[in-house]
Design an enzyme around this catalytic site. Structure first.
Site, short mmCIF file in Angstrom:
data_model
loop_
_atom_site.label_atom_id
_atom_site.label_comp_id
_atom_site.label_asym_id
_atom_site.label_seq_id
_atom_site.Cartn_x
_atom_site.Cartn_y
_atom_site.Cartn_z
N ASP A 10 11.15 -37.08 -33.10
CA ASP A 10 11.43 -36.89 -34.34
C ASP A 10 12.66 -37.42 -34.51
OD1 ASP A 10 11.57 -36.04 -37.15
OD2 ASP A 10 12.19 -34.15 -36.69
N ASP A 172 11.23 -30.69 -34.46
CA ASP A 172 11.98 -29.46 -34.62
C ASP A 172 11.05 -28.47 -35.99
OD1 ASP A 172 12.88 -31.32 -36.67
OD2 ASP A 172 14.36 -29.76 -37.24
#
Length: 207
Positions: A10, A172
């Site tokens: 990410d 996350d």
């Protein structure tokens, strides 16, 4: 993690630092309080992050929802307030990973934020973008699919001939982890209250 050959990272929170409290405060000042959080956001942001609307349309609709006629620059400044710094050691870690794995980027993002991210990269690291650091960069507004939809992960697997069980995704946001797992990918939630990317990669014996 001995069978892992491919890693998908990410961007926001994992590589570039973000401030959700700051952006919520700034958007709230413009009339859209609690419209964009880490776990949830209104359709306006979803549509922009899937490339369904242009930057101009996004800004105009923002004003419509806020019922105020803000300048586009003022909205962009507030919207970009979520973006902080891009630590140099994270670029180093990507290079370390590429010595052993294929490494991809998959981010829920938009045209406005990526312009700002590239400006940060230019200012802090003299880089035009992140393309040279990854085997392939996938941005939701270009791909037309946001995480956690499994279709995005399946597209990355198919177009790069990746085996799901040889692929690890790190993010996350817990809801994005669920989407990756639905696509058959190993997924690791990076809990930023407990560790950062370096901690996680070390714990997983990836670097």
């Amino acid at each position: 993690m001995e069978n892992i050959k491919n890693i998908i990272l990410d961007l926001g929170g994992v590589l570039i630092n973000l401030d959700y409290d700051k952006v919520n405060d700034e958007l709230g000042k413009l009339g859209l309080a609690n419209a964009f959080t880490k776990s949830n956001q209104i359709d306006l942001f979803d549509n922009y992050e899937e490339g369904k609307i242009s930057e101009k349309t996004f800004l105009n609709r923002f004003n419509q929802l806020a019922a105020v006629d803000h300048s586009h620059n003022k909205i962009i400044q507030a919207w970009n307030s979520i973006l902080l710094d891009f630590p140099a050691d994270r670029l180093t870690m990507i290079n370390q990973l590429r010595d052993k794995y294929k490494v991809f980027l998959y981010s829920n993002t938009n045209f406005t934020h990526m312009k700002a991210v590239n400006s940060i990269l230019q200012r802090e690291h003299s880089l035009e973008n992140l393309n040279g650091y990854f085997d392939k960069v996938y941005l939701s507004h270009e791909l037309g699919i946001r995480k956690p939809k499994p279709q995005g992960f399946k597209h990355i697997l198919k177009t790069n001939n990746l085996v799901p069980k040889e692929t690890l995704f790190i993010d996350d946001s817990p809801q994005h982890i669920e989407g990756a797992m639905q696509a058959g990918i190993y997924a690791e939630w990076l809990d930023l209250e407990k560790e950062d990317l370096k901690d996680a990669l070390t714990r997983l014996s990836l670097i």
